[in-house]
Design an enzyme around this catalytic site. Structure first.
Site: not given
Ligand code: NAI
Ligand code: PYR
Ligand code: MG
Length: 595
Positions: A97, A149, A167, A238-239, A259-260, A403
């Site tokens: 993962y 994504r 997952k 997802e993603d 999930d996200d 991540n």
């Molecule tokens: N910890 C966890 O369980 C999870 C973590 N994530 C992580 O969260 C991150 C974002 O995922 P999503 O929201 O789905 O992606 P997304 O693409 O929908 O959102 C990314 C956001 O970051 C902003 N961004 C990009 N570059 C930037 C910068 N230089 N300065 C400020 N803001 C900036 C964008 O404008 C956007 O609002 C990913 O890395 C994903 O792996 C997502 C789901 C679960």
């Molecule tokens: C953990 C997860 O779902 C993500 O980073 O997109």
């Molecule tokens: Mg995800």
């Protein structure tokens, strides 16, 4: 025991996956399968097998090679893979993962060796239902991505298949959903990734991304096809780069969730409830700055709003506790760009025309107690930012959640150093524990893997017709209560990942109770059970690789169970009876004569 006779002809092909060639198979099984002589003579225990697997794993020099080894093990001996994973969940999860799955997806075209999961392309539209018939198993849950994504790594097209596979491996390891009841599903709707399109090894269609209307029509057909083929299926999105249209369109009509948006929101609320308690600051006095206003950021904030409301704030008061900063700066109503719809709810209108382009300045202005990162920008919480958080708060809440690890807004060590060990910390990908002032500090892992397995299992067992917001919120609350006394005493925000199966039972129970409260459960006999009875029921329905049929297929298991006069417990998905019967039978049966 009546000895197991050689069968005149097997009705199925020998399968490596189900362990037909497993070195744990005793002579009777080998004779029956006609694999006698095709494996080395020794009949091995799990301990010996595990020893070899772990040695082989240690010999692989890089994470991606370890990933490949584990992928191969899952394909060749599925129960052994899950035994190994459940015994070593903390050590192996980062290899199947995040973070390693991120590298695997980036290099999917290069490292692909064998089929896993189902791929459906846009040009298959009109035939989706028919193609589902090619899947050989009965499916209870699918994880569905378009690869647009993948973690924080951008659009990876069909190379994103590593994510549904990873997952679903966690669904099995953490919540005991049978491996053959899981379907990794990637839809090939084109890609905007030019490098992939030009890569001769890329295995998706080399077309630009379909339009939103084309995507909707395709998904309408797919959702109907999946539920026609498997009426109780749970569908986890997802993603997806833009997950909101499908979530809105399907969440009330199918047993689905994203999930996200929802799983991440729930897992962060689960840890956040504990962080608020530990911070000593009442909910009403918190202020949160979010770096990143995408699906995950907004999903998390929306669930925290729900928590703040339960803590006595009005919705308006709760909403105003958030300041979002995205790639264009502070999200405000008057910043001059057209805001995506999902950002409007949290957009500030009290900025008096002032726009903030610097996170550091925004922190000076807001003086937040909470800093969350869901931005995909590795290292964005630099020393300056972290020091500010340390100066503003006794126990700053710092959650760099992007991540994989390379995209994490800061490391655990950086947060500990800048705050002199005072940070209430959780990250999306794992970081090692470290010693600080003579004390061992352990980071929380705020990753949706703590909740999605229980959400899925709860939806499966209750046979819920939809996955309601109450079910999602219940997963968060249940998670927050799942810490044991030691974990609470040590100030942890999340339970030890090694207890994930126990935690998943608690989360699953919460999800089922919420489904019952909302009246979306079709399995209504669970309503009359006490919590203790429900926990027993959940555990009985969890696949346990150690209780599997010593790595033999159904046909052999059935035969052996009959031969040993045991009742097979398979009706409830469990085979304790068989395993015991089998072991006894084997010991008593001695060597049979036909080879
Ligand atoms: N910890 C966890 O369980 C999870 C973590 N994530 C992580 O969260 C991150 C974002 O995922 P999503 O929201 O789905 O992606 P997304 O693409 O929908 O959102 C990314 C956001 O970051 C902003 N961004 C990009 N570059 C930037 C910068 N230089 N300065 C400020 N803001 C900036 C964008 O404008 C956007 O609002 C990913 O890395 C994903 O792996 C997502 C789901 C679960
Ligand atoms: C953990 C997860 O779902 C993500 O980073 O997109
Ligand atoms: Mg995800």
């Amino acid at each position: 025991m009546s000895s197991v006779q050689e069968r005149p002809g097997l009705t199925r092909q020998l399968s490596t996956t189900s362990g037909d060639y497993c070195t744990a198979n005793p002579p009777e099984i080998r004779r029956y399968l006609k694999t006698y002589g095709l494996t080395p003579p020794a009949v091995e225990s799990f301990e010996v097998q595990a020893q070899r697997c772990l040695k082989l794993l240690a010999m692989k020099p890089t994470p991606i090679e370890k990933f490949q080894y584990l992928t191969n093990l899952r394909a060749t001996n599925v129960h052994l893979f899950y035994r190994l994973l459940s015994e070593n969940i903390k050590e192996l999860t980062p290899l199947i993962y995040t973070p390693t799955v991120g590298e695997a997806c980036v290099r999917w075209s290069e490292i692909y060796t064998q089929p896993e999961g189902l791929y459906l392309s846009h040009h298959d539209k009109g035939n989706l239902r028919q193609i589902l018939d090619n899947w050989p198993h009965n499916v209870e849950i699918t994880v569905l991505t378009d690869g647009s994504r993948i973690l924080g790594l951008g659009d990876l097209g069909v190379n994103g298949m590593g994510i549904p596979i990873g997952k679903l491996a966690l669904y099995t390891a953490c919540a005991g959903i049978r491996p053959d009841a899981t379907l990794p599903l990637t839809v090939d709707l084109g890609t905007g990734n030019k490098a992939l399109i030009e890569d001769p090894l890329y295995m998706g269609s080399r077309r630009p991304k379909v339009t939103p209307e084309e995507e909707r029509e395709f998904l309408d057909e797919l959702m109907a096809a999946l539920t026609d083929k498997w009426p109780s299926i749970v569908i986890q999105f997802e993603d997806w780069k833009n997950p909101f249209p499908s979530l809105e369109r399907y969440q009330n009509t199918y047993s689905m969730f994203n999930d996200d948006v929802q799983g991440t929101g729930a897992v962060i609320v689960g840890g956040f409830i504990n962080a608020v308690k530990a911070s000593g600051v009442p909910a009403k006095d918190h202020r949160a700055v979010f770096l990143g206003a995408g699906s995950a950021g907004v999903g998390v904030a929306k669930q925290i709003v729900e928590y703040f409301i339960k803590e006595g704030l009005t919705e308006e008061e709760a909403r105003r506790k958030f300041w979002f900063f995205d790639s264009n700066g502070l999200v405000t109503l008057d910043r001059g760009d057209k805001l995506a719809e999902h950002k409007v709810y949290f957009a500030r209108d009290d900025n008096n025309g002032r726009q903030y382009q610097s996170l550091s300045r925004l922190i000076d202005f807001v003086r937040p107690t909470i800093l969350m990162g869901l931005s995909t920008i590795g290292g964005a919480f630099n020393k300056d930012i972290l020091t500010k958080m340390a100066n503003l708060n006794d126990r700053p809440v710092i959650f760099p959640l992007s991540n994989p690890s390379s995209k994490s807004e800061c490391t655990f060590e950086e947060a500990v150093q800048a705050t002199n060990g005072r940070a209430l910390f959780a990250s999306g990908s794992p970081f090692p524990s470290l010693e600080w002032n003579g004390k061992m500090l352990t980071p929380g892992q705020g990753n949706n893997m703590y909740v999605f397995p229980g959400i899925g299992l709860g939806a499966i067992l209750s046979k819920s017709v939809s996955v309601t917001q109450d079910m999602i919120y219940a997963s968060a609350e249940s998670l927050s209560t799942s810490l044991n006394k030691q974990e609470v005493a040590d100030g942890w925000l999340y339970p030890d990942i090694r207890r994930i199966r126990e935690v998943s039972v608690i989360v699953t129970r919460g999800v089922i109770r919420a489904a019952q409260k909302n009246g979306v459960d079709r399995q209504q006999e669970l309503r009359t059970m006490s919590d203790e009875q429900l926990d027993v029921y959940i555990k009985e329905h969890m696949y346990d690789p150690f209780n599997e049929r010593e790595n033999v297929g159904d046909e052999v298991a059935q035969l052996l169970a009959t031969a040993s006069g045991m009742t097979n417990g398979h009706a409830n998905g469990h085979t304790n009876g068989y395993t015991n019967g089998y072991t006894n039978g084997y010991v008593n049966g001695g060597a049979a004569s036909n080879l």
